[in-house]
Design a protein around this motif. Structure first.
Motif, mmCIF file in Angstrom:
data_model
loop_
_atom_site.group_PDB
_atom_site.id
_atom_site.type_symbol
_atom_site.label_atom_id
_atom_site.label_comp_id
_atom_site.label_asym_id
_atom_site.label_seq_id
_atom_site.Cartn_x
_atom_site.Cartn_y
_atom_site.Cartn_z
ATOM 1 N N GLU A 120 6.360 6.923 -13.603
ATOM 2 C CA GLU A 120 7.427 6.206 -12.899
ATOM 3 C C GLU A 120 7.120 6.117 -11.412
ATOM 4 N N LEU A 121 6.578 7.191 -10.842
ATOM 5 C CA LEU A 121 6.191 7.178 -9.431
ATOM 6 C C LEU A 121 5.056 6.195 -9.202
ATOM 7 N N HIS A 122 4.099 6.150 -10.109
ATOM 8 C CA HIS A 122 2.987 5.211 -9.998
ATOM 9 C C HIS A 122 3.503 3.783 -9.929
ATOM 10 N N LEU A 123 4.441 3.442 -10.803
ATOM 11 C CA LEU A 123 4.998 2.092 -10.817
ATOM 12 C C LEU A 123 5.742 1.793 -9.523
ATOM 13 N N ALA A 124 6.531 2.742 -9.048
ATOM 14 C CA ALA A 124 7.274 2.545 -7.800
ATOM 15 C C ALA A 124 6.324 2.366 -6.618
ATOM 16 N N ALA A 125 5.222 3.120 -6.631
ATOM 17 C CA ALA A 125 4.242 3.010 -5.550
ATOM 18 C C ALA A 125 3.588 1.635 -5.552
ATOM 19 N N LEU A 126 3.221 1.155 -6.742
ATOM 20 C CA LEU A 126 2.622 -0.174 -6.831
ATOM 21 C C LEU A 126 3.593 -1.244 -6.360
ATOM 22 N N ARG A 127 4.853 -1.114 -6.744
ATOM 23 C CA ARG A 127 5.846 -2.104 -6.338
ATOM 24 C C ARG A 127 6.029 -2.130 -4.822
ATOM 25 N N SER A 128 5.903 -0.986 -4.186
ATOM 26 C CA SER A 128 6.072 -0.953 -2.731
ATOM 27 C C SER A 128 4.997 -1.783 -2.041
ATOM 28 N N VAL A 129 3.796 -1.822 -2.620
ATOM 29 C CA VAL A 129 2.709 -2.615 -2.049
ATOM 30 C C VAL A 129 2.863 -4.083 -2.418
ATOM 31 N N ARG B 48 -2.133 -23.520 6.987
ATOM 32 C CA ARG B 48 -1.127 -22.759 6.241
ATOM 33 C C ARG B 48 -1.778 -21.890 5.169
ATOM 34 N N LEU B 49 -2.783 -22.438 4.482
ATOM 35 C CA LEU B 49 -3.449 -21.661 3.446
ATOM 36 C C LEU B 49 -4.214 -20.497 4.056
ATOM 37 N N ARG B 50 -4.896 -20.747 5.155
ATOM 38 C CA ARG B 50 -5.614 -19.658 5.815
ATOM 39 C C ARG B 50 -4.643 -18.599 6.323
ATOM 40 N N ALA B 51 -3.480 -19.047 6.788
ATOM 41 C CA ALA B 51 -2.476 -18.090 7.252
ATOM 42 C C ALA B 51 -1.980 -17.227 6.099
ATOM 43 N N ALA B 52 -1.839 -17.838 4.910
ATOM 44 C CA ALA B 52 -1.402 -17.070 3.741
ATOM 45 C C ALA B 52 -2.446 -16.009 3.384
ATOM 46 N N VAL B 53 -3.726 -16.395 3.420
ATOM 47 C CA VAL B 53 -4.790 -15.438 3.131
ATOM 48 C C VAL B 53 -4.833 -14.365 4.213
ATOM 49 N N ARG B 54 -4.641 -14.803 5.465
ATOM 50 C CA ARG B 54 -4.624 -13.846 6.563
ATOM 51 C C ARG B 54 -3.500 -12.828 6.369
ATOM 52 N N GLY B 55 -2.360 -13.314 5.870
ATOM 53 C CA GLY B 55 -1.243 -12.422 5.610
ATOM 54 C C GLY B 55 -1.583 -11.379 4.564
ATOM 55 N N LEU B 56 -2.294 -11.793 3.522
ATOM 56 C CA LEU B 56 -2.723 -10.831 2.508
ATOM 57 C C LEU B 56 -3.647 -9.775 3.107
ATOM 58 N N ILE B 57 -4.553 -10.222 3.977
ATOM 59 C CA ILE B 57 -5.473 -9.288 4.628
ATOM 60 C C ILE B 57 -4.700 -8.291 5.477
ATOM 61 N N ASP B 58 -3.726 -8.790 6.230
ATOM 62 C CA ASP B 58 -2.944 -7.921 7.101
ATOM 63 C C ASP B 58 -2.167 -6.875 6.305
ATOM 64 N N VAL B 59 -1.516 -7.327 5.222
ATOM 65 C CA VAL B 59 -0.725 -6.396 4.412
ATOM 66 C C VAL B 59 -1.639 -5.391 3.713
ATOM 67 N N ALA B 60 -2.775 -5.862 3.198
ATOM 68 C CA ALA B 60 -3.719 -4.957 2.547
ATOM 69 C C ALA B 60 -4.210 -3.900 3.538
ATOM 70 N N GLY B 61 -4.442 -4.316 4.791
ATOM 71 C CA GLY B 61 -4.859 -3.360 5.802
ATOM 72 C C GLY B 61 -3.761 -2.371 6.152
ATOM 73 N N GLU B 62 -2.528 -2.865 6.205
ATOM 74 C CA GLU B 62 -1.392 -1.991 6.527
ATOM 75 C C GLU B 62 -1.166 -0.960 5.431
ATOM 76 N N TYR B 63 -1.337 -1.388 4.178
ATOM 77 C CA TYR B 63 -1.158 -0.494 3.033
ATOM 78 C C TYR B 63 -2.516 -0.159 2.420
ATOM 79 N N ARG B 64 -3.464 0.228 3.239
ATOM 80 C CA ARG B 64 -4.840 0.385 2.773
ATOM 81 C C ARG B 64 -4.940 1.221 1.500
ATOM 82 N N ALA B 65 -4.450 2.448 1.556
ATOM 83 C CA ALA B 65 -4.545 3.334 0.389
ATOM 84 C C ALA B 65 -3.781 2.745 -0.793
ATOM 85 N N GLY B 66 -2.618 2.165 -0.504
ATOM 86 C CA GLY B 66 -1.811 1.586 -1.575
ATOM 87 C C GLY B 66 -2.470 0.386 -2.213
#
Length: 204
Positions: A51-60, A79-97
Motif C-alpha cells: 500500500e505504501l509502494h502504491l501511495a509513493a508511486l502516486r505521489s510522483v 508547447r510540446l518542448r515545454a511539456a517535455v521540459r516539465g517532465l524533466i523538471d518533475v523527474a529531477g525534483e522527484y529523482r528517487a521517486g
C-alpha cells in the motif's frame, strides 16, 4: 506533527529507499528506520508495504500528470518542448521517486501500480495528439507514440543516474526522436500521414 505530515514523511522515506533498491527488497523495517518512527505508527497509516509502494508511486505520477496538464503559450513546437521540459523538471525534483516509478515493473508490480504508471504514459500520448489535432489515431500510430514514451522514460532514467545527456538539451533531443519515429510510421501507415502532415506545424 500532523497526521498528513507524518504520512508524507513515510512516503518520502519510502521513495528514497525505492529509488536506491528494487521495491521487493524494501521492508517495513527499512521504512520505519529511515523515517525514524515505530512499526505501530507505520501501520496507523498503511496496511502493508504494498500500500505504501502504491501511495509513493502516486505521489510522483500526480506531479507528472499535473505538469502535463499545464498548457504553455507559443507555437506547437514550443508547447510540446515545454511539456517535455516539465517532465524533466518533475523527474529531477522527484529523482528517487521517478527511478522507483520506472522500477515498478519488478516482482511487486500489481495491476494497480501498472495502472498508476500508465496514467503518465497515456497523458503524454494525449498531449501529442492534442497538439497535432489527431482525433482518430490508427493502432500503429498509437504504438509509435507509446514507444516514444518508453524512449522518454529511458532517457530520463539515464539522465538521473548518469547525467547523460545533459538536461539543457534533453527536451530538444526527445522531440527530435519523436519526429523520426513519426516519419517512419507515416511511411508504413497511411492513417498516420495526417499526423506527419500536421507535424509541419510543429516544425518537425
Amino acid at each position: 506533527m500532523s497526521p498528513e505530515a507524518r504520512r508524507q514523511d513515510l512516503i518520502a522515506a519510502a521513495l528514497e529507499l525505492f529509488g536506491s533498491r528494487p521495491p521487493e527488497d524494501v521492508s517495513v523495517d527499512d521504512v520505519v528506520k529511515r523515517a525514524e518512527v515505530s512499526r505501530p505508527l507505520f501501520y496507523r497509516y498503511f496496511s502493508s508495504i504494498r500500500e505504501l509502494h502504491l501511495a509513493a508511486l502516486r505521489s510522483v505520477t500526480d506531479g507528472l500528470i499535473d505538469r502535463l496538464a499545464l498548457r504553455e503559450e507559443g507555437t506547437p513546437t514550443q508547447r510540446l518542448r515545454a511539456a517535455v521540459r516539465g517532465l524533466i523538471d518533475v523527474a529531477g525534483e522527484y529523482r528517487a521517486g521517478y527511478i522507483a516509478l520506472l522500477r515498478s515493473g519488478s516482482v511487486v508490480a500489481t495491476s494497480e501500480t501498472n495502472a498508476v504508471v500508465d496514467q503518465v504514459r497515456n497523458r503524454a500520448v494525449e498531449v501529442i495528439l492534442a497538439e497535432t489535432g489527431v482525433t482518430d489515431p490508427s493502432p500503429l500510430l498509437l504504438a509509435t507514440l507509446r514507444c516514444w514514451t518508453a524512449v522518454v522514460e529511458g532517457a530520463l532514467l539515464t539522465w538521473l543516474q548518469d547525467g547523460i545527456p545533459r538536461d539543457v538539451e534533453l527536451e530538444h533531443w526527445l522531440v527530435d526522436q519523436l519526429v523520426a519515429m513519426l516519419n517512419a510510421t507515416a511511411a508504413h501507415d497511411p492513417a498516420a500521414v495526417a499526423l506527419a502532415v500536421g507535424s509541419a506545424e510543429l516544425e518537425f
